[in-house]
Design an enzyme around this catalytic site. Structure first.
Site, PDB file in Angstrom:
ATOM      1  N   GLU A   1      -5.764 -11.828   7.585  1.00  0.00           N
ATOM      2  CA  GLU A   1      -6.383 -10.628   7.601  1.00  0.00           C
ATOM      3  C   GLU A   1      -7.772 -10.785   6.841  1.00  0.00           C
ATOM      4  O   GLU A   1      -8.448  -9.845   6.497  1.00  0.00           O
ATOM      5  CB  GLU A   1      -5.814  -9.677   7.083  1.00  0.00           C
ATOM      6  CG  GLU A   1      -5.102  -9.888   5.446  1.00  0.00           C
ATOM      7  CD  GLU A   1      -4.341  -8.898   5.164  1.00  0.00           C
ATOM      8  OE1 GLU A   1      -4.297  -7.890   5.660  1.00  0.00           O
ATOM      9  OE2 GLU A   1      -3.459  -9.171   4.119  1.00  0.00           O
TER      10      GLU A   1
ATOM     11  N   ALA B   1      -6.919  -4.345  10.274  1.00  0.00           N
ATOM     12  CA  ALA B   1      -7.765  -3.235   9.544  1.00  0.00           C
ATOM     13  C   ALA B   1      -8.711  -4.241   8.639  1.00  0.00           C
ATOM     14  O   ALA B   1      -9.871  -4.282   8.624  1.00  0.00           O
ATOM     15  CB  ALA B   1      -7.190  -2.068   8.776  1.00  0.00           C
ATOM     16  N   ASP B   2      -7.961  -4.976   7.654  1.00  0.00           N
ATOM     17  CA  ASP B   2      -8.780  -5.900   6.989  1.00  0.00           C
ATOM     18  C   ASP B   2      -9.574  -6.955   7.875  1.00  0.00           C
ATOM     19  O   ASP B   2     -10.624  -7.398   7.229  1.00  0.00           O
ATOM     20  CB  ASP B   2      -7.826  -6.475   5.832  1.00  0.00           C
ATOM     21  CG  ASP B   2      -7.438  -5.557   4.784  1.00  0.00           C
ATOM     22  OD1 ASP B   2      -8.476  -5.177   4.102  1.00  0.00           O
ATOM     23  OD2 ASP B   2      -6.277  -5.260   4.443  1.00  0.00           O
TER      24      ASP B   2
ATOM     25  N   HIS C   1       0.909  -1.135   0.090  1.00  0.00           N
ATOM     26  CA  HIS C   1       0.034   0.041  -0.096  1.00  0.00           C
ATOM     27  C   HIS C   1       0.808   1.335   0.001  1.00  0.00           C
ATOM     28  O   HIS C   1       0.375   2.391  -0.179  1.00  0.00           O
ATOM     29  CB  HIS C   1      -0.915  -0.031   1.119  1.00  0.00           C
ATOM     30  CG  HIS C   1      -2.016  -1.174   1.336  1.00  0.00           C
ATOM     31  ND1 HIS C   1      -2.832  -1.252   0.255  1.00  0.00           N
ATOM     32  CD2 HIS C   1      -2.397  -2.093   2.209  1.00  0.00           C
ATOM     33  CE1 HIS C   1      -3.669  -2.330   0.387  1.00  0.00           C
ATOM     34  NE2 HIS C   1      -3.443  -2.649   1.340  1.00  0.00           N
TER      35      HIS C   1
END
Length: 269
Positions: A156, A181-182, A54
């Site tokens: 994830e 987060a994921d 990312h």
């Protein structure tokens, strides 16, 4: 305090310490800023994770980041590659990474592909790189290279949770790493930090640490700050990564603006 001063032995011992499931603390780099990366790498973190998924770095940026980390000889350089792609994994290792973090791994078969990409024949599919950065740091003997680098896969997704025990038991795998987060979204959250899934996320984290412990592999997690890292290290995780350079850059700039008396300062947008 530097890693050597803490008695950890510096970057050369990172993979061995990871495999022994020792407590390790890292930092995350998203910016293509080798000068900044070198400064952070000298602070004393055990490893510096460079985001090739990312972040804004190309493969050339990976190489420059590894040079910056190596300059201080205090932290180990780690690269998160974009996907379960043996070519990308090989490029990260050739750039001098001592470990790769492989995202979005859903099955034990995908974990096995990642492991094989980190190992030379007959244990894997990695191509012997020759005179590249890895040779300068880690040598050119295939078996010694295989021993000197670690394969870490991310947990994830919903599929990864479903296949958790099998993924952790993948032969040759060194560690699993939680992307909270994921994982939060995979559990039904609308966003990272959604209170609606907080309880389920907590249960999932316990399940992941216990599965990793049974399999004898290290277990890490990405954290928003050092305090969160300390909590997770006290709750079964063996390594934790602290925030990122781009997050802290915005936070510190906003904090100083507020301290300077600008009431409109509200942090990054």
């Amino acid at each position: 305090m530097a890693a050597r001063e803490r008695g950890t032995g510096g970057p050369e011992s990172f993979v061995a310490r990871l495999r022994r499931r020792e407590r390790l603390v890292g930092y995350w780099i998203a910016c293509d800023n080798p000068i900044g990366t070198e400064r952070v790498a000298r602070v004393g973190y055990d490893y510096i994770g460079v985001d090739g998924q990312h972040g804004v770095m190309s493969v050339t940026g990976w190489q420059t980041a590894m040079l910056a980390v190596d300059a201080g000889q205090r932290a180990a350089g780690v690269i998160r590659v974009p996907s379960v792609d043996p070519i990308a994994i090989g490029a990260a290792l050739d750039a001098g990474a001592r470990a790769v973090i492989v995202p979005m791994v859903n099955t034990p078969e995908e974990a096995a592909v990642a492991v094989a990409a980190c190992r030379h024949w007959p244990n894997g599919t990695r191509s012997l790189g020759g005179p590249v950065r890895a040779e300068l740091r880690l040598g050119s003997v295939p078996g010694e290279l295989d021993e000197a680098v670690a394969c870490v896969v991310m947990i994830e997704t919903a599929a990864a949770l479903e296949n958790l025990e099998e993924i952790c038991a993948t032969p040759g795998l060194d560690a699993v790493y939680v992307g909270p987060a994921d994982l939060s979204v995979a559990l039904g959250g609308r966003y990272f930090g959604d209170p609606e899934v907080e309880a389920n996320l907590g249960k999932a984290l316990i399940r992941i640490t216990e599965a990793a412990e049974r399999a004898g592999v290290a277990c890490g997690i990405h954290c928003m700050d050092g305090a969160a890292a300390a909590r997770q290290l006290g709750e079964g995780f063996t390594f934790a990564t602290v925030s990122s350079d781009i997050t802290h850059l915005a936070q510190i700039a906003a904090a100083h603006l507020a301290a300077a008396g600008a009431p409109e300062a509200s942090g990054p947008r």
